[in-house]
Design an enzyme around this catalytic site. Structure first.
Site, PDB file in Angstrom:
ATOM      1  N   GLU A   1       0.863  -1.184   0.000  1.00  0.00           N
ATOM      2  CA  GLU A   1       0.000   0.000   0.000  1.00  0.00           C
ATOM      3  C   GLU A   1       0.896   1.229   0.000  1.00  0.00           C
ATOM      4  OE1 GLU A   1      -2.875  -0.287   3.174  1.00  0.00           O
ATOM      5  OE2 GLU A   1      -4.180  -1.567   1.979  1.00  0.00           O
TER       6      GLU A   1
ATOM      7  N   HIS B   1      -9.123   9.998   2.397  1.00  0.00           N
ATOM      8  CA  HIS B   1      -8.767   8.895   1.503  1.00  0.00           C
ATOM      9  C   HIS B   1      -9.051   9.336   0.072  1.00  0.00           C
ATOM     10  CE1 HIS B   1      -8.476   4.915  -0.247  1.00  0.00           C
ATOM     11  NE2 HIS B   1      -8.086   4.428   0.909  1.00  0.00           N
TER      12      HIS B   1
ATOM     13  N   ARG C   1      -1.186   9.282   0.955  1.00  0.00           N
ATOM     14  CA  ARG C   1      -2.613   9.559   0.806  1.00  0.00           C
ATOM     15  C   ARG C   1      -2.971  11.033   0.723  1.00  0.00           C
ATOM     16  NH1 ARG C   1      -5.756   5.270   4.576  1.00  0.00           N
ATOM     17  NH2 ARG C   1      -5.083   3.639   3.167  1.00  0.00           N
TER      18      ARG C   1
ATOM     19  N   HIS D   1     -11.584  10.055   6.176  1.00  0.00           N
ATOM     20  CA  HIS D   1     -11.416   8.619   6.380  1.00  0.00           C
ATOM     21  C   HIS D   1     -10.931   8.266   7.786  1.00  0.00           C
ATOM     22  CE1 HIS D   1     -10.641   4.503   5.248  1.00  0.00           C
ATOM     23  NE2 HIS D   1      -9.358   4.617   5.525  1.00  0.00           N
TER      24      HIS D   1
ATOM     25  N   ARG E   1      -1.435   8.988   9.092  1.00  0.00           N
ATOM     26  CA  ARG E   1      -1.310   7.550   9.383  1.00  0.00           C
ATOM     27  C   ARG E   1      -0.837   6.780   8.158  1.00  0.00           C
ATOM     28  NH1 ARG E   1      -5.312   3.189   8.720  1.00  0.00           N
ATOM     29  NH2 ARG E   1      -6.331   4.799   7.519  1.00  0.00           N
TER      30      ARG E   1
END
Ligand code: FAD
Ligand code: SIN
Length: 552
Positions: free
Chosen positions: A118, A233, A279, A344, A379
């Site tokens: 990811e 997100h 992100r 998100h 995060r």
């Protein structure tokens, strides 16, 4: 599991919330303790059930906790607590093994646990169970909780207000349940109430994510931290009438392309890593692209093209995404998915130590409602399920004091006819507030819009405070209220949730206005640079905001 019909009024520990954090906390607590697990909807309702991509853990031979540490610190944009991150990554393997031992069915490749990549991970380290990893974990945890005779589950029970004793210790909570407000007395209270995405009009979070734990803890006087940091997100399904269903980052991890209106991979114009940039970068790239190229940016979207991923791979990895997209008229095999960013994950929360203790004795916080220091300003994907488990596991030697004897007077039944007019006003605030927050504290922020929003939210908070309903958030602990009107519980719950949303909205706006720089999930159009002298936490206690050093 014991029966719900006779609600006990005394527990050794009350856990509020039944996501990954609350369930795992209840299971980790010593089994001789009487645990009340209170949850405001069904047992499986919460963000945890919706987690798709997976759970990060450095267990592949090519990986190491040190690499996981480095990636987490880098994503956190200067605000992670290195000790907390080290604790997280070094306890990841044990947490995963425990899940596997309990029966969580992670995907495997050649018999070994399969990993995917990811964004911002330097190694493939995200374990998954198709694209419904959260559901797989939650299902197993629920099975285990229901087997435990010391855990008393109370669902459809809404935690309204926390209580402190004369020494200042948190010793109970009032709960709206089955047409009554009950006071539960307990040796300790653990908040595991999840995030607050519902404060924004566009969010991947479920309806229960209204920031209740942060609001309750703040009103009790607990210290909060870094509330301006919210992760947006990049890829939520964007179809008229559809919920902002998450299209997992794992889809881009498997190779999918983000396309602009002319089929161009426009994210490379904003960052050399393109679709797999962090992100916040990808979300801002989409935001900027739409602002520059779309007639109506607020309702526009870009496209996520899966055609580069082999069809059988899509079917194997993302069955739920295929199904949800089909439900909203998108055939992922023949057309790109319309996507846009949505709120998100909330990095900020109730300040906690590695022991899950907050600044108030007897009050603990775990999971998305907490601020442990592992996420910093941003995060790293798939670190949050891990955080829930690793920190909840610390409760295995928990030894709370005996709870106070419950006090109880059944007050006369309350007739609720006169709330109707108030409820109409509450519904309006509930509907308008998320749009205001999306415009003012969304992906790009500015002093003027933040100040205007603070004024509006302050006005709403005053209106809410003046309502007759406010008395039920300030009840004495010896009062049990029984409502006569059948709508009373629904009306009071709406009121309480709206108050919580208004409180967290105010706190987010004030924090965002206070931090005059951009960092991680907080981006200011008027202060676009990251400033070294802002490499500090935003610390909140009551109405006081101050900078606090990285590690105290
Ligand atoms: P939740 O799972 O949200 O649970 C909160 C619980 O508290 C719920 O049971 C709720 O009903 C209850 N509650 C709230 N308020 C009250 C109240 N007043 N009274 C009583 N009960 C209350 N993270 C990852 O690591 N990997 C992923 O792949 C991933 N994918 C995600 C996909 C989506 C769509 C979303 C929304 C999030 C995703 N995340 C992912 C983030 C992660 O799922 C959450 O951060 C994590 O699950 C939070 O767990 P939690 O237990 O803290 O909260
Ligand atoms: C995703 O699957 O993209 C979400 C993962 C996460 O939020 O950690």
């Amino acid at each position: 599991m014991t029966s719900e019909t006779n609600l006990p009024k005394q527990f050794d520990v009350v856990v509020i919330g039944s996501g990954a954090a609350g369930l795992y906390a209840a299971l980790s607590l010593p089994s001789h303790l009487r645990v009340g697990l209170i949850t405001k909807a069904k047992l499986r309702t919460g963000s945890s059930k919706w987690a798709q991509g997976g759970i990060a853990a450095a267990i592949a031979p090519t990986d190491s906790p040190d690499l996981h540490f480095t990636d987490t610190i880098k994503a956190g944009a200067g605000l992670c607590d290195p000790a907390a991150v080290s604790f997280l990554v070094n306890n990841a393997k044990a947490a995963i093994h425990h899940l596997v031992d309990m029966g969580v069915d992670f995907d495997r490749k050649n018999g070994e646990l399969a990993m995917t990549l990811e964004a911002a991970h330097s190694r493939p380290r995200v374990l998954h169970s198709k694209d419904t990893t959260g559901k797989a974990i939650i299902t197993t945890l629920i099975e285990k909780v229901l087997e435990r005779p010391n855990i008393h589950v109370v669902s459809q029970a809404f935690a309204l207000q926390l209580r402190r004793d004369q020494t200042g210790r948190c010793c109970g909570v009032s709960v709206l349940y089955d047409g009554c407000i009950h006071w539960l007395s307990s040796g300790a209270v653990i908040l595991a109430t999840g995030g607050g995405g519902q404060v924004f009009a566009q969010t991947t979070n479920p309806t229960v994510s209204t920031g209740d734990g942060v609001a309750l803890a703040w009103r009790l006087g607990a210290q909060l931290r870094d509330l301006e940091f919210f992760q947006f997100h990049p890829t939520a399904l964007t179809k008229p009438g559809a919920p902002r269903f998450l299209i997992s980052e794992a889809v881009r991890g498997e190779g999918a392309h983000l396309l602009g209106f002319n089929g161009d991979r426009f994210v490379f114009g904003y960052h050399p890593d393109g679709e797999l940039a962090p992100r916040d970068v990808v979300s801002r790239a989409i935001f900027s692209y739409l602002a520059e190229n779309a007639g109506d940016p607020a309702n526009a979207h870009v496209y996520l093209d899966l055609s580069v991923i082999p069809e059988e791979e899509i079917r194997r990895r993302f069955p739920n995404i295929i199904r949800m997209c089909a439900e909203w008229g998108v055939d992922v095999f023949s057309e790109p998915i319309p996507v846009a960013p949505a709120a998100h994950y909330w990095m900020g929360g109730i300040k906690t130590k590695a022991t899950c203790e907050t600044s108030i004795s007897g009050l603990y916080a775990i999971g998305e409602t907490s601020s442990t220091g592992v996420h910093g300003a941003n995060r790293l994907a798939s670190n949050s399920l891990l955080e829930c488990l690793v920190f909840a596991a610390q409760l295995h030697q928990f030894d709370p004091p005996n709870p106070d004897a419950p006090e109880e007077n059944i007050s006369p039944k309350v007739v609720a006819e006169h709330w109707r007019r108030e409820t109409v006003k509450v519904q309006t605030i509930r509907a308008d507030l998320p749009f205001l927050l999306w415009q003012s504290a969304g992906i790009c922020r500015h002093q003027q819009t933040l100040d205007e929003a603070i004024a509006q939210v302050s006005h709403w908070r005053d209106q809410l405070q003046e309502m007759a309903l406010a008395q039920f958030l300030q009840l004495r602990e010896d009062t049990t209220i029984e409502f006569e009107h059948p709508d009373a519980e629904t009306e009071l719950r709406l009121y309480a949730e709206t108050c919580n949303l208004a409180d967290v909205a105010w706190l987010i706006l004030k924090s965002a206005a206070w931090r005059t720089e951009s960092r991680g999930g907080h981006y200011r159009l008027d202060y676009p640079a990251t400033q070294p002298d802002w490499q500090v936490h935003t610390f909140i206690e009551g109405e006081e905001f101050r900078r606090s050093p990285l590690v105290e």
